[in-house]
Enzyme design. Structure first.
Site, short mmCIF file in Angstrom:
data_model
loop_
_atom_site.label_atom_id
_atom_site.label_comp_id
_atom_site.label_asym_id
_atom_site.label_seq_id
_atom_site.Cartn_x
_atom_site.Cartn_y
_atom_site.Cartn_z
N THR A 19 2.16 38.74 95.38
CA THR A 19 1.52 39.93 95.97
C THR A 19 2.50 40.84 96.71
O THR A 19 2.07 41.73 97.45
CB THR A 19 0.41 39.52 96.96
OG1 THR A 19 1.01 38.80 98.06
CG2 THR A 19 -0.66 38.66 96.30
N TRP A 20 3.80 40.62 96.54
CA TRP A 20 4.77 41.46 97.25
C TRP A 20 4.55 42.91 96.80
O TRP A 20 4.38 43.16 95.59
CB TRP A 20 6.19 41.00 96.93
CG TRP A 20 7.23 41.57 97.86
CD1 TRP A 20 7.01 42.22 99.04
CD2 TRP A 20 8.65 41.51 97.70
NE1 TRP A 20 8.21 42.56 99.63
CE2 TRP A 20 9.23 42.15 98.81
CE3 TRP A 20 9.49 40.98 96.70
CZ2 TRP A 20 10.61 42.27 98.98
CZ3 TRP A 20 10.86 41.10 96.86
CH2 TRP A 20 11.42 41.74 97.99
N ASP A 48 -0.06 33.86 96.22
CA ASP A 48 1.02 33.82 97.20
C ASP A 48 1.08 35.15 97.94
O ASP A 48 1.24 36.20 97.33
CB ASP A 48 2.37 33.58 96.50
CG ASP A 48 3.51 33.66 97.51
OD1 ASP A 48 3.61 32.72 98.32
OD2 ASP A 48 4.25 34.66 97.52
N TYR A 53 4.26 41.17 103.72
CA TYR A 53 3.96 42.07 102.62
C TYR A 53 3.00 43.17 103.07
O TYR A 53 1.84 42.91 103.42
CB TYR A 53 3.37 41.31 101.42
CG TYR A 53 4.27 40.21 100.87
CD1 TYR A 53 5.64 40.19 101.15
CD2 TYR A 53 3.77 39.19 100.09
CE1 TYR A 53 6.46 39.19 100.68
CE2 TYR A 53 4.59 38.18 99.59
CZ TYR A 53 5.94 38.19 99.89
OH TYR A 53 6.76 37.20 99.41
N GLN A 163 9.74 27.49 98.50
CA GLN A 163 9.58 28.65 97.60
C GLN A 163 10.92 29.39 97.55
O GLN A 163 11.41 29.87 98.58
CB GLN A 163 8.48 29.57 98.15
CG GLN A 163 8.22 30.75 97.22
CD GLN A 163 7.17 31.70 97.76
OE1 GLN A 163 7.47 32.84 98.09
NE2 GLN A 163 5.94 31.26 97.85
N TYR A 191 9.90 32.04 92.90
CA TYR A 191 9.52 33.44 93.05
C TYR A 191 10.39 34.33 92.18
O TYR A 191 11.45 33.92 91.74
CB TYR A 191 9.48 33.88 94.52
CG TYR A 191 10.76 34.08 95.30
CD1 TYR A 191 11.63 35.15 95.05
CD2 TYR A 191 11.07 33.26 96.38
CE1 TYR A 191 12.76 35.37 95.81
CE2 TYR A 191 12.21 33.47 97.15
CZ TYR A 191 13.05 34.53 96.87
OH TYR A 191 14.18 34.75 97.63
N LYS A 202 17.32 41.66 78.43
CA LYS A 202 18.40 40.79 77.96
C LYS A 202 18.21 40.48 76.46
O LYS A 202 17.13 40.08 76.03
CB LYS A 202 18.43 39.48 78.75
CG LYS A 202 18.59 39.68 80.25
CD LYS A 202 19.99 40.10 80.62
CE LYS A 202 20.13 40.27 82.12
NZ LYS A 202 21.16 41.16 82.56
N1 LIG Z 1 9.61 33.89 99.52
C1 LIG Z 1 10.26 35.00 99.27
O1 LIG Z 1 11.24 35.36 99.95
C2 LIG Z 1 9.85 35.85 98.09
C3 LIG Z 1 10.71 36.85 97.62
C4 LIG Z 1 10.31 37.60 96.52
C5 LIG Z 1 9.07 37.36 95.94
N2 LIG Z 1 8.22 36.41 96.44
C6 LIG Z 1 6.88 36.17 95.85
O2 LIG Z 1 7.02 36.01 94.45
C7 LIG Z 1 6.23 36.98 93.77
C8 LIG Z 1 6.86 37.37 92.44
O3 LIG Z 1 8.14 37.90 92.62
P1 LIG Z 1 8.46 39.49 92.46
O4 LIG Z 1 7.24 40.26 92.70
O5 LIG Z 1 9.65 39.73 93.34
O6 LIG Z 1 9.01 39.62 90.97
P2 LIG Z 1 8.50 39.22 89.50
O7 LIG Z 1 7.20 38.55 89.53
O8 LIG Z 1 9.64 38.53 88.84
O9 LIG Z 1 8.39 40.65 88.81
C9 LIG Z 1 7.41 41.60 89.16
C10 LIG Z 1 7.62 42.84 88.29
O10 LIG Z 1 7.55 42.48 86.91
C11 LIG Z 1 6.52 43.22 86.27
N3 LIG Z 1 5.83 42.34 85.34
C12 LIG Z 1 5.00 41.30 85.63
N4 LIG Z 1 4.57 40.71 84.52
C13 LIG Z 1 5.14 41.38 83.48
C14 LIG Z 1 5.06 41.26 82.07
N5 LIG Z 1 4.31 40.30 81.51
N6 LIG Z 1 5.78 42.12 81.32
C15 LIG Z 1 6.54 43.07 81.89
N7 LIG Z 1 6.65 43.25 83.21
C16 LIG Z 1 5.95 42.41 83.99
C17 LIG Z 1 5.60 43.72 87.35
O11 LIG Z 1 5.00 44.95 86.93
P3 LIG Z 1 3.50 45.41 87.32
O12 LIG Z 1 3.26 44.97 88.73
O13 LIG Z 1 3.55 46.89 87.14
O14 LIG Z 1 2.54 44.77 86.34
C18 LIG Z 1 6.58 43.92 88.50
O15 LIG Z 1 7.25 45.16 88.39
C19 LIG Z 1 6.14 38.12 94.80
O16 LIG Z 1 5.14 39.06 94.48
C20 LIG Z 1 5.91 37.33 96.06
O17 LIG Z 1 4.56 36.88 96.14
C21 LIG Z 1 8.61 35.63 97.49
#
Ligand SMILES: NC(=O)c1ccc[n+]([C@@H]2O[C@H](COP(=O)([O-])OP(=O)(O)OC[C@H]3O[C@@H](n4cnc5c(N)ncnc54)[C@H](OP(=O)(O)O)[C@@H]3O)[C@@H](O)[C@H]2O)c1
Length: 277
Positions: A19-20, A48, A53, A163, A191, A202
């Site tokens: 949900t970031w 999450d 956030y 995480q 994450y 890639k």
């Molecule tokens: N603990 C920590 O420090 C930490 C740090 C970073 C993240 N997190 C958690 O982990 C979660 C996920 O990480 P993240 O949001 O950084 O990155 P991610 O999930 O790797 O990537 C999110 C991005 O990818 C796109 N996307 C998602 N599914 C896709 C698909 N099937 N095809 C193409 N593009 C796709 C999304 O687009 P759309 O949204 O436009 O669909 C968004 O732009 C966060 O939301 C958060 O809850 C935790």
């Protein structure tokens, strides 16, 4: 859905919803709630979030998405390190619960290491657990030596997850942190499993995806889900992304395909500092 088990025995879905950036000014309110509802309908019932956030905005979005179906959800939130004193962590959790419209979290994590001694945060977590406000607690962005130190602290061996950043392009944890967590039966929550989209261009991923008739994101996610003891929490707002991500759970990569990915994205040969976003 497949499940892993926390050290307490509680089941946790292996694929959830990040949900970031949700609930931030300018983020598409209704789209975001609908994306989470769609994910839940498809079985991705781990959500999450974090007080960080949208400065509470993401938790408010989650509240709308889970309204009336809280009992289906495995709800995870995180406390800022500067709120992680014994009293501060209790107050922060109560604020999160209010925003989330629930009386308990399934898992509450320290978002990253700050200046507060581990013992203090753990005392606050224990108080929350006794009060029934959290079922389990754990950490985020902890490297191998750090989680070992947390584990040795009073009550630290009840850590339920770590995480961390983990995907094909960020495999450093495979050298020491992941083996440590596996040995102690602590699930790792990956994450940014598609590296915030940067993995999608890639060549190796695109080629494999084209051969299998799936998308590069699905291959990247399927790879994470093939790692033993690992849960993935991709974030997606576009409905087609949410559907694709759920389908990635059913994508079985062959041993040859896994070797192909190892050649393109080699595993670490030595210890590396934990990467984080
Ligand atoms: N603990 C920590 O420090 C930490 C740090 C970073 C993240 N997190 C958690 O982990 C979660 C996920 O990480 P993240 O949001 O950084 O990155 P991610 O999930 O790797 O990537 C999110 C991005 O990818 C796109 N996307 C998602 N599914 C896709 C698909 N099937 N095809 C193409 N593009 C796709 C999304 O687009 P759309 O949204 O436009 O669909 C968004 O732009 C966060 O939301 C958060 O809850 C935790």
């Amino acid at each position: 859905m497949r499940y892993l088990h926390l050290p307490s025995g509680a089941p946790m879905p292996v694929l959830g919803l990040g949900t970031w950036h949700m609930g931030e000014a300018g983020s598409r309110g209704a789209d975001v709630v609908n994306a989470l509802r769609l994910g839940i309908d498809l079985g991705m019932t781990l959500i999450d979030t974090a007080e960080m956030y949208g400065e509470g905005g993401a938790e408010e979005v989650v509240a709308k998405a889970v309204a009336g179906r809280r009992q289906e959800i495995f709800l995870v939130s995180k406390v800022y390190p500067h709120n992680a004193t014994r009293k501060g962590v209790v107050a922060a959790c109560e604020r999160s619960l209010k925003r989330l419209g629930t009386d308990h979290l399934d898992l509450y994590l320290l978002h990253w290491i700050g200046d507060v001694p581990f013992e203090e945060t753990l005392a606050g977590f224990a108080e929350l657990q006794r009060a029934g406000k959290i079922r389990s607690h754990g950490v985020s962005n902890f490297d191998a030596e750090e989680i070992a130190r947390w584990y040795r602290s009073p009550d630290g061996n009840s850590v339920a997850t770590n995480q961390v950043l983990y995907n094909l392009a960020r495999r450093g944890i495979e050298f020491d942190l992941l083996p440590w967590c596996r040995k102690h039966k602590i699930p790792v929550m990956a994450y940014s499993p598609i590296d915030q989209g940067s993995l999608l261009s890639k060549r190796a991923l695109k080629q494999l995806a084209a051969r299998r008739g799936v998308t590069p994101a699905q291959v990247a996610l399927a790879w994470v889900l093939h790692q033993q003891g690992v849960v993935a929490i991709p974030k997606a707002v576009r409905p087609e992304h949410v559907r694709e991500n759920r389908a990635a759970l059913d994508l079985a990569l062959t041993p040859e395909e896994l070797r192909e990915l190892d050649r393109a994205f080699p595993p670490p040969k030595s210890a590396k500092p934990l990467e984080m976003l």
